[in-house]
Design an enzyme around this catalytic site. Structure first.
Site, PDB file in Angstrom:
ATOM      1  N   GLY A  15       6.816  -6.320  -0.445  1.00 42.41           N
ATOM      2  CA  GLY A  15       5.895  -6.092   1.097  1.00 42.41           C
ATOM      3  C   GLY A  15       7.209  -6.438   2.084  1.00 42.41           C
ATOM      4  O   GLY A  15       8.224  -6.575   2.040  1.00 42.41           O
ATOM      5  N   SER A  16       6.532  -6.895   3.214  1.00 43.74           N
ATOM      6  CA  SER A  16       7.499  -6.961   4.630  1.00 43.74           C
ATOM      7  C   SER A  16       8.177  -8.397   4.211  1.00 43.74           C
ATOM      8  O   SER A  16       8.084  -9.178   3.654  1.00 43.74           O
ATOM      9  CB  SER A  16       6.701  -7.182   5.670  1.00 43.74           C
ATOM     10  OG  SER A  16       5.780  -8.194   5.597  1.00 43.74           O
ATOM     11  N   CYS A  66      10.235   1.948   1.264  1.00 43.70           N
ATOM     12  CA  CYS A  66      11.003   1.029   1.537  1.00 43.70           C
ATOM     13  C   CYS A  66      12.687   1.390   1.662  1.00 43.70           C
ATOM     14  O   CYS A  66      13.510   0.718   2.244  1.00 43.70           O
ATOM     15  CB  CYS A  66      10.905  -0.328   0.759  1.00 43.70           C
ATOM     16  SG  CYS A  66      11.043   0.306  -0.934  1.00 43.70           S
ATOM     17  N   GLU A  96      12.708  -2.284  11.308  1.00 42.34           N
ATOM     18  CA  GLU A  96      12.270  -1.397  10.433  1.00 42.34           C
ATOM     19  C   GLU A  96      11.138  -0.839  10.995  1.00 42.34           C
ATOM     20  O   GLU A  96      10.043  -1.450  11.396  1.00 42.34           O
ATOM     21  CB  GLU A  96      11.778  -1.948   8.939  1.00 42.34           C
ATOM     22  CG  GLU A  96      11.303  -1.219   8.219  1.00 42.34           C
ATOM     23  CD  GLU A  96      10.824  -1.849   6.737  1.00 42.34           C
ATOM     24  OE1 GLU A  96      10.177  -2.923   6.921  1.00 42.34           O
ATOM     25  OE2 GLU A  96      11.112  -1.398   5.679  1.00 42.34           O
ATOM     26  N   LYS A 126      -2.892  -8.777  -7.013  1.00 37.36           N
ATOM     27  CA  LYS A 126      -3.707  -8.525  -5.823  1.00 37.36           C
ATOM     28  C   LYS A 126      -2.776  -7.425  -5.219  1.00 37.36           C
ATOM     29  O   LYS A 126      -1.842  -7.539  -4.534  1.00 37.36           O
ATOM     30  CB  LYS A 126      -3.615  -9.685  -4.693  1.00 37.36           C
ATOM     31  CG  LYS A 126      -4.532  -9.515  -3.438  1.00 37.36           C
ATOM     32  CD  LYS A 126      -4.055 -10.449  -2.281  1.00 37.36           C
ATOM     33  CE  LYS A 126      -3.207  -9.747  -1.548  1.00 37.36           C
ATOM     34  NZ  LYS A 126      -3.450  -8.538  -1.091  1.00 37.36           N
ATOM     35  N   PRO A 127      -3.256  -6.316  -5.320  1.00 39.27           N
ATOM     36  CA  PRO A 127      -2.947  -5.078  -4.712  1.00 39.27           C
ATOM     37  C   PRO A 127      -3.264  -5.179  -3.198  1.00 39.27           C
ATOM     38  O   PRO A 127      -4.219  -5.893  -2.817  1.00 39.27           O
ATOM     39  CB  PRO A 127      -3.341  -3.789  -5.318  1.00 39.27           C
ATOM     40  CG  PRO A 127      -4.758  -4.486  -5.857  1.00 39.27           C
ATOM     41  CD  PRO A 127      -4.510  -5.744  -6.158  1.00 39.27           C
ATOM     42  N   ASP A 128      -2.781  -4.324  -2.059  1.00 38.79           N
ATOM     43  CA  ASP A 128      -3.443  -4.351  -0.945  1.00 38.79           C
ATOM     44  C   ASP A 128      -4.768  -3.646  -1.097  1.00 38.79           C
ATOM     45  O   ASP A 128      -4.950  -2.841  -1.649  1.00 38.79           O
ATOM     46  CB  ASP A 128      -2.471  -3.474  -0.116  1.00 38.79           C
ATOM     47  CG  ASP A 128      -2.607  -3.523   1.617  1.00 38.79           C
ATOM     48  OD1 ASP A 128      -2.099  -4.187   2.174  1.00 38.79           O
ATOM     49  OD2 ASP A 128      -3.628  -2.910   1.942  1.00 38.79           O
ATOM     50  N   GLU A 132      10.808  -8.190  -3.060  1.00 39.68           N
ATOM     51  CA  GLU A 132      11.304  -6.900  -2.748  1.00 39.68           C
ATOM     52  C   GLU A 132      10.846  -6.459  -1.358  1.00 39.68           C
ATOM     53  O   GLU A 132       9.473  -6.318  -1.059  1.00 39.68           O
ATOM     54  CB  GLU A 132      10.720  -5.775  -3.549  1.00 39.68           C
ATOM     55  CG  GLU A 132      11.397  -6.284  -5.210  1.00 39.68           C
ATOM     56  CD  GLU A 132      12.588  -5.988  -5.454  1.00 39.68           C
ATOM     57  OE1 GLU A 132      13.327  -5.399  -4.544  1.00 39.68           O
ATOM     58  OE2 GLU A 132      13.384  -6.377  -6.600  1.00 39.68           O
ATOM     59  N   LEU A 133      11.633  -6.793  -0.509  1.00 38.01           N
ATOM     60  CA  LEU A 133      11.377  -6.566   0.978  1.00 38.01           C
ATOM     61  C   LEU A 133      11.678  -5.372   1.710  1.00 38.01           C
ATOM     62  O   LEU A 133      11.865  -4.176   1.355  1.00 38.01           O
ATOM     63  CB  LEU A 133      11.712  -7.981   1.608  1.00 38.01           C
ATOM     64  CG  LEU A 133      11.239  -8.831   0.754  1.00 38.01           C
ATOM     65  CD1 LEU A 133      11.666 -10.403   1.507  1.00 38.01           C
ATOM     66  CD2 LEU A 133       9.706  -9.427   0.794  1.00 38.01           C
ATOM     67  N   TRP A 181       0.817  -1.038  -0.168  1.00 39.33           N
ATOM     68  CA  TRP A 181       0.005   0.018  -0.093  1.00 39.33           C
ATOM     69  C   TRP A 181       0.970   1.245  -0.039  1.00 39.33           C
ATOM     70  O   TRP A 181       0.217   2.423  -0.114  1.00 39.33           O
ATOM     71  CB  TRP A 181      -0.845   0.006   1.209  1.00 39.33           C
ATOM     72  CG  TRP A 181      -0.059  -0.471   2.458  1.00 39.33           C
ATOM     73  CD1 TRP A 181      -0.204  -1.549   3.010  1.00 39.33           C
ATOM     74  CD2 TRP A 181       0.681   0.507   3.232  1.00 39.33           C
ATOM     75  NE1 TRP A 181       0.914  -1.524   3.955  1.00 39.33           N
ATOM     76  CE2 TRP A 181       1.236  -0.318   4.281  1.00 39.33           C
ATOM     77  CE3 TRP A 181       0.994   1.757   3.333  1.00 39.33           C
ATOM     78  CZ2 TRP A 181       2.380   0.354   5.246  1.00 39.33           C
ATOM     79  CZ3 TRP A 181       1.738   2.344   3.962  1.00 39.33           C
ATOM     80  CH2 TRP A 181       2.489   1.569   5.188  1.00 39.33           C
ATOM     81  N   ASN A 182       2.202   1.122   0.202  1.00 35.35           N
ATOM     82  CA  ASN A 182       2.966   2.232   0.435  1.00 35.35           C
ATOM     83  C   ASN A 182       3.286   3.142  -0.803  1.00 35.35           C
ATOM     84  O   ASN A 182       3.237   4.548  -0.732  1.00 35.35           O
ATOM     85  CB  ASN A 182       4.115   2.064   1.236  1.00 35.35           C
ATOM     86  CG  ASN A 182       5.303   1.263   0.260  1.00 35.35           C
ATOM     87  OD1 ASN A 182       4.776   0.489  -0.219  1.00 35.35           O
ATOM     88  ND2 ASN A 182       6.361   1.777   0.460  1.00 35.35           N
TER      89      ASN A 182
END
Ligand code: NAD
Length: 544
Positions: A259-260, A315, A413, A208-210, A281-282, A184-185
């Site tokens: 995401g995370s 991120c 983080e 699937k977006p947030d 990509e975290l 979502w960021n």
């Protein structure tokens, strides 16, 4: 309706030292562009949603933005079936014809710039400037891959085993269905940026977006259809990872996850079990190094942007700043003054420098990190408090010193507007401290000497390093790879690799005139001698 919390699992505070300038305006009502007909048109683009809708809240004001329909596992499977059928035709379309769709999309993005910025702000709560940078970024992505794809995807000649006799081509075939899971960021940059090269490579995408930022992705889907993308090729499904995550992997031929680190590990493990190729990509705990010869004027401005763009929900944002001892006394007060001067508020115009956090979860995490640090002895130089007077999730840009390893924000983080400052005496000390983390996403180095800056950069263990910039130079240089080392991920986006990963490489070797076997009448032993001599000659001749 249940509010969208999705899978956020980050760790979950307050003071009186806040002093950033609030905007004059009260939280703005939703802009007129985001009217009912538009929202209805966008939600109608979700692939066959048969689940129970969830409420999506606009962070600036806490008001209801949309009741977002949700998909079931069966909906995902049906979406993938349709995508596969359309993809079979799309893969036959010439790459230049596919590229033309994305050049038209580039223009449509700018024609719809204002509505896109309204949507990004309404869903995410970031400042207008940060929303504009997403618009510029996605146009950059459209243009770059549309121009580059034809040459990257065309058959490449490779050196054959026997010069002249073995002719070799490397072909690139689409994978089939690329599953894209996005956070979502960065609703636009990440909600469409990885989709563009995947589609250009001839794939279908099931994305699937947030839930919090699905509308921006749906808006891009709408524009892509207007640009000529075949209906059904890009399927957008909505739902929590826990509800439809499995089926998203079931239908995938490639998984692109952003995401995370926690979610990324689970998804990469599942992908591995199914022998599915994937990129993850975290998260990051990104260092900013202000070396002793930095231009302090540039460094102060750049460091503020490095740490507080998109309210720190970036991120590649700086969360740890290492400052040379010799310049500490001059740099720190200037940096703190610049942070205090940031204008924070929720406005659908360019009047604020920093917006809101996106959700209550995010606010709780930032509060918890600051409170934990303060309780264990950290000092707040500025910020350090929530701003409910501005809107439900606002938090002041916060600068801490005296942060120790026992404090959560030392190594975890935060993903919010919080930076800790540390003093160093030598470059070696700063580099060791910057590298003392399991993450390895992005770093920023400030020096007025190109040799000094670049030599420090090369010793940092992060996928990207920006010299005299926070993050935008590396991110925006889309011809170069972007991604993380260590716990920050696997794989890269951007550059040639950012599209080739969505393809299967196939080597076609055509052996002409004679077989790779002893010619008639030659014994195996003589053949072995001839081959040995030939290979030695090749090495001596400097051939690869
Ligand atoms: P998250 O991992 O909670 O969620 C990201 C997306 O994955 C969401 O769409 C979520 O619904 C989905 N998801 C989560 N678990 C899933 C599962 N098991 N199956 C399928 N889907 C699942 O992360 P977040 O809180 O939304 O995003 C913030 C994190 O993302 C931060 O750690 C940040 O650093 C990172 N991030 C990394 C990059 C990068 O490029 N490296 C970019 C943006 C954000």
């Amino acid at each position: 309706m249940s509010p969208t919390k999705d899978n956020r699992t980050e760790t979950q505070s307050n003071g009186t030292r806040g002093n950033s300038r609030p905007s004059k305006a009260k939280p703005a009502a939703l802009p007129a562009s985001l009217n009912r007909p538009l929202l209805k048109r966008l939600t109608a683009l979700i692939s066959r949603p048969n689940g129970k809708a969830v409420d999506v809240i606009a962070p600036f004001s806490g008001e209801l933005l949309v009741e977002l329909p949700q998909c079931t596992k069966e909906d995902v499977l049906a979406a993938a079936d349709e995508a596969r059928m359309v993809q079979a035709q799309w893969a036959k379309v010439d790459t230049r014809t596919r590229a033309a769709v994305f050049l038209r999309l580039h223009d449509l993005v700018f024609e719809n710039r204002d509505t896109l910025m309204d949507l990004i702000q309404a869903e995410n709560g970031k400042a207008r400037r940060d929303a504009f940078l997403e618009v510029a970024d996605i146009a950059n992505t459209c243009r770059y891959y549309a121009r580059k794809a034809p040459s990257l995807l065309e058959p490449q000649g490779r050196r054959g085993l026997i010069p002249m006799l073995t002719s070799v081509q490397e072909l690139r075939h689409p994978k089939g269905i690329v599953t894209i899971i996005s956070p979502w960021n960065y609703p636009l940059s990440l909600g469409a940026g990885d989709t563009i090269p995947a589609l250009l490579a001839g794939n279908a995408v099931v994305q699937k977006p947030d839930n919090q930022t699905a509308l921006t992705t749906l808006f891009m889907l709408d524009l892509a259809l207007q640009a000529g993308l075949p209906m059904g090729l890009w399927q957008v499904v909505a739902g929590r990872g826990s509800a439809i995550g499995d089926s998203l992997l079931d239908v995938a031929d490639y998984v692109m996850f952003t995401g995370s680190t926690e979610s990324g590990r689970k998804i990469a493990a599942e992908a591995g079990r199914r022998l599915l190729d994937c990129s993850a990509e975290l998260g990051g705990k990104n260092p900013v190094l202000i070396l002793d010869d930095a231009d302090l004027g540039r460094a102060v401005e750049g460091a503020v942007r490095a740490c507080f763009s998109s309210s720190g929900q970036l991120c590649i944002s700086g969360e740890r700043m290492f400052i040379a001892d010799s310049i500490w006394d001059e740099f720190v007060p200037r940096f703190v003054d610049a942070v205090k001067a940031l204008r924070i508020g929720g406005a659908y115009d360019f009047s604020c420098n920093m917006g809101s956090l996106t959700s209550e979860d995010q606010l709780k995490t930032v509060q918890a990190h600051v409170d934990d640090a303060v309780a264990k002895g950290a000092t707040v130089l500025c910020g350090g408090r929530a701003r409910p007077d501005l809107g439900p999730y606002f938090y002041e840009p916060t600068v801490l010193v005296d942060v120790e390893p026992a404090m959560t924000c030392f190594g975890d983080e935060t993903f919010g507007p919080l930076v800790s400052l540390y003093r160093f005496k030598t470059d070696d000390e700063a580099i060791a401290a910057a590298n003392d983390t399991s993450y390895g996403l992005n770093s920023s180095v400030w020096s007025s000497s190109p040799t000094h800056g670049r030599s420090v950069a090369a010793r940092l263990k992060t996928g990207t390093v920006n010299v005299n910039e926070g993050y935008a130079a590396a991110w925006g240089s889309i011809d170069a790879p972007m991604g993380g080392m260590g716990a920050s991920g696997i794989g890269r986006r951007h550059g040639a690799g950012g599209i080739l990963k969505y393809t299967e490489a196939q080597t076609v070797a055509h052996q002409r005139l004679m077989n790779i076997a002893p010619p008639l009448g030659l014994s195996d032993e003589t053949f072995a001698k001839v081959m040995t001599t030939a290979l030695k000659v090749m090495k001596r001749a400097g051939l690869s």
